[in-house]
Design a protein around this motif. Structure first.
Motif, short mmCIF file in Angstrom:
data_model
loop_
_atom_site.label_atom_id
_atom_site.label_comp_id
_atom_site.label_asym_id
_atom_site.label_seq_id
_atom_site.Cartn_x
_atom_site.Cartn_y
_atom_site.Cartn_z
N LYS A 1 -1.48 15.55 9.95
CA LYS A 1 -1.42 13.95 10.35
C LYS A 1 -2.35 12.95 9.96
O LYS A 1 -2.66 11.85 10.15
CB LYS A 1 -1.00 13.77 11.78
N TYR B 1 0.30 5.12 1.35
CA TYR B 1 -0.56 6.14 2.08
C TYR B 1 0.27 7.68 2.20
O TYR B 1 1.24 7.85 2.01
CB TYR B 1 -0.66 5.80 3.57
N ILE C 1 -5.41 6.45 2.51
CA ILE C 1 -4.74 5.43 1.68
C ILE C 1 -4.89 5.99 0.07
O ILE C 1 -5.80 6.62 -0.28
CB ILE C 1 -5.55 4.02 1.54
N PHE D 1 3.89 6.97 3.34
CA PHE D 1 4.11 5.63 4.02
C PHE D 1 3.65 4.70 3.11
O PHE D 1 2.79 4.47 2.57
CB PHE D 1 3.43 5.58 5.30
N TYR E 1 0.85 -1.13 0.05
CA TYR E 1 -0.10 -0.09 0.10
C TYR E 1 0.93 1.26 -0.11
O TYR E 1 1.98 1.13 0.55
CB TYR E 1 -0.81 -0.16 1.45
N GLN F 1 -1.34 -4.57 8.90
CA GLN F 1 -0.77 -3.93 8.02
C GLN F 1 0.58 -3.49 8.85
O GLN F 1 0.36 -2.91 9.77
CB GLN F 1 -1.42 -2.63 7.45
N TYR F 2 1.71 -3.63 8.24
CA TYR F 2 3.01 -3.22 8.51
C TYR F 2 3.87 -1.99 7.79
O TYR F 2 3.53 -1.91 6.47
CB TYR F 2 4.16 -4.34 8.57
N PHE F 3 3.76 -0.96 8.55
CA PHE F 3 4.40 0.23 7.74
C PHE F 3 5.94 0.48 7.73
O PHE F 3 6.59 0.07 8.65
CB PHE F 3 3.61 1.50 8.73
N GLY F 4 6.20 1.11 6.62
CA GLY F 4 7.68 1.64 6.61
C GLY F 4 7.72 2.97 7.38
O GLY F 4 6.73 3.57 7.90
N PRO F 5 9.01 3.41 7.44
CA PRO F 5 9.11 4.51 8.24
C PRO F 5 8.88 5.86 7.80
O PRO F 5 8.95 6.95 8.51
CB PRO F 5 10.87 4.44 8.31
N ARG G 1 9.65 11.72 3.58
CA ARG G 1 9.29 13.11 3.89
C ARG G 1 9.37 13.89 2.68
O ARG G 1 10.57 14.24 2.55
CB ARG G 1 9.74 13.79 5.19
N SER H 1 0.76 -6.10 4.02
CA SER H 1 0.15 -7.21 4.52
C SER H 1 0.11 -8.30 3.97
O SER H 1 0.25 -8.66 2.69
CB SER H 1 -1.27 -6.61 4.89
N GLN I 1 0.48 10.98 4.51
CA GLN I 1 -0.02 11.79 5.67
C GLN I 1 0.30 13.10 5.63
O GLN I 1 1.45 13.67 5.21
CB GLN I 1 0.73 11.21 6.81
N LEU J 1 -4.14 10.54 7.81
CA LEU J 1 -3.74 9.43 7.03
C LEU J 1 -4.71 9.01 5.93
O LEU J 1 -5.81 8.57 6.21
CB LEU J 1 -3.04 8.24 7.67
#
Lengths: 116, 116
Positions: free
Chosen positions: A41, A35, A45, A90, A33, A105-109, A112, A94, A37, A43
Motif C-alpha cells: 500500500k 502514482y 509518485i 493511480f 499525475y 489532488q483528486y485521485f482516480g479509482p 490494478r 490538481s 501503489q 504510494l
C-alpha cells in the motif's frame, strides 16, 4: 460525473508485453499525475504533467513512458512488462498553483495491473 | 529530504470511541499537510489539509487534524468513530517551494478498524 477516470480498471497480462493505461479528468485541472501503489500500500509518485509538459519525473525505469495529448488526459505506456510492475496505478489531477497556491489532488479509482 | 511517517500500521477502536491516527513529518521549512482516505478497491479521497492559520483543521465526515509545529505532527482525529470509518488513511506532505509543483510525499498508510 466521474471527475478522474481510468481505463482499464483491471489489467492482467504476461511478462514482456506492452500495455497502456489511460486517464482522463473533467475537472478543468492543468496538472496530472501518475502514482504507483505497491502490495504494501505504499504510494509513490511517478510522473506529473502541467499543461502537457513533464514537470516531475521520479526514478522510474524508462520502460514507463507517460504521454499527455492534452490537459485533460495523461496516459501511461509500459513496455516489456515485468513481474515487479504488478501494482495499482493511480492517476490524479490538481489545479496547480505555480504562484504558490496549494491545491488538492483528486485521485482516480486506480488500475490494478497483474503481470504473470 | 521530505518524509512522512505513520508509525502505526493499524489502529483498532470501538465504535463510538474517539480515534487518533498519527502522522509526523520531516521537511525543510513549513510544509503543507494533507490527509486522504482510501476505501477498499477505491482511489484516495481528500479529507482535509493544513495550509496556514488555525492549527486545528476540520474536514470531511467529522474528521479533524491538529498541526503541531514543535512536534512536527499532524494527527488525524475524530471524537466518535463509526464502523464506516474503517479504511486506509494516508498522511501527505508538500513543501512550500514554488518549484515543488504540488509534489506530494505520502506516508505508508494506517489501516483503521472500527469494531461495532
Amino acid at each position: 460525473d466521474t471527475a478522474v477516470s481510468q481505463t482499464p480498471k483491471y489489467l492482467v497480462t504476461q511478462m514482456g508485453n506492452d500495455k497502456s493505461i489511460k486517464c482522463e479528468q473533467n475537472l478543468g485541472h492543468d496538472t496530472m499525475y501518475w502514482y504507483k501503489q505497491d502490495s504494501k500500500k505504499f504510494l509513490k509518485i511517478m510522473f506529473s504533467y502541467n499543461n502537457k509538459e513533464l514537470i516531475i519525473n521520479e526514478t522510474v525505469p524508462n520502460r514507463f513512458s507517460p504521454k499527455s495529448p492534452d490537459k485533460a488526459h495523461l496516459n501511461l505506456h509500459i513496455n516489456s512488462l515485468e513481474l515487479g510492475d504488478s501494482a495499482v496505478y493511480f492517476c490524479a489531477s490538481s489545479q496547480d498553483g505555480l504562484a504558490g497556491v496549494v491545491e488538492t489532488q483528486y485521485f482516480g479509482p486506480g488500475t490494478r495491473l497483474l503481470v504473470l | 529530504a521530505q518524509s512522512v511517517a505513520q508509525p502505526e500500521d493499524q489502529v483498532n477502536v470501538a465504535e463510538g470511541n474517539p480515534l487518533t491516527v498519527k502522522c509526523t513529518y520531516s521537511v525543510s521549512g513549513n510544509p503543507y499537510l494533507f490527509w486522504y482516505v482510501q476505501y477498499p478497491n477505491r482511489g484516495l479521497q481528500f479529507l482535509l489539509k493544513y495550509i496556514t492559520g488555525d492549527n486545528l483543521v476540520k474536514g470531511s465526515y467529522g474528521f479533524e487534524a491538529e498541526f503541531n509545529k514543535s512536534q512536527t505532527s499532524f494527527h488525524l482525529k475524530k471524537p466518535s468513530a463509526l464502523v464506516s470509518d474503517s479504511a486506509l488513511y494516508f498522511c501527505a506532505v508538500r513543501d512550500r517551494g514554488r518549484l515543488s509543483f504540488n509534489k506530494f510525499y505520502f506516508g505508508s498508510g494506517t489501516k483503521l478498524n472500527v469494531k461495532p
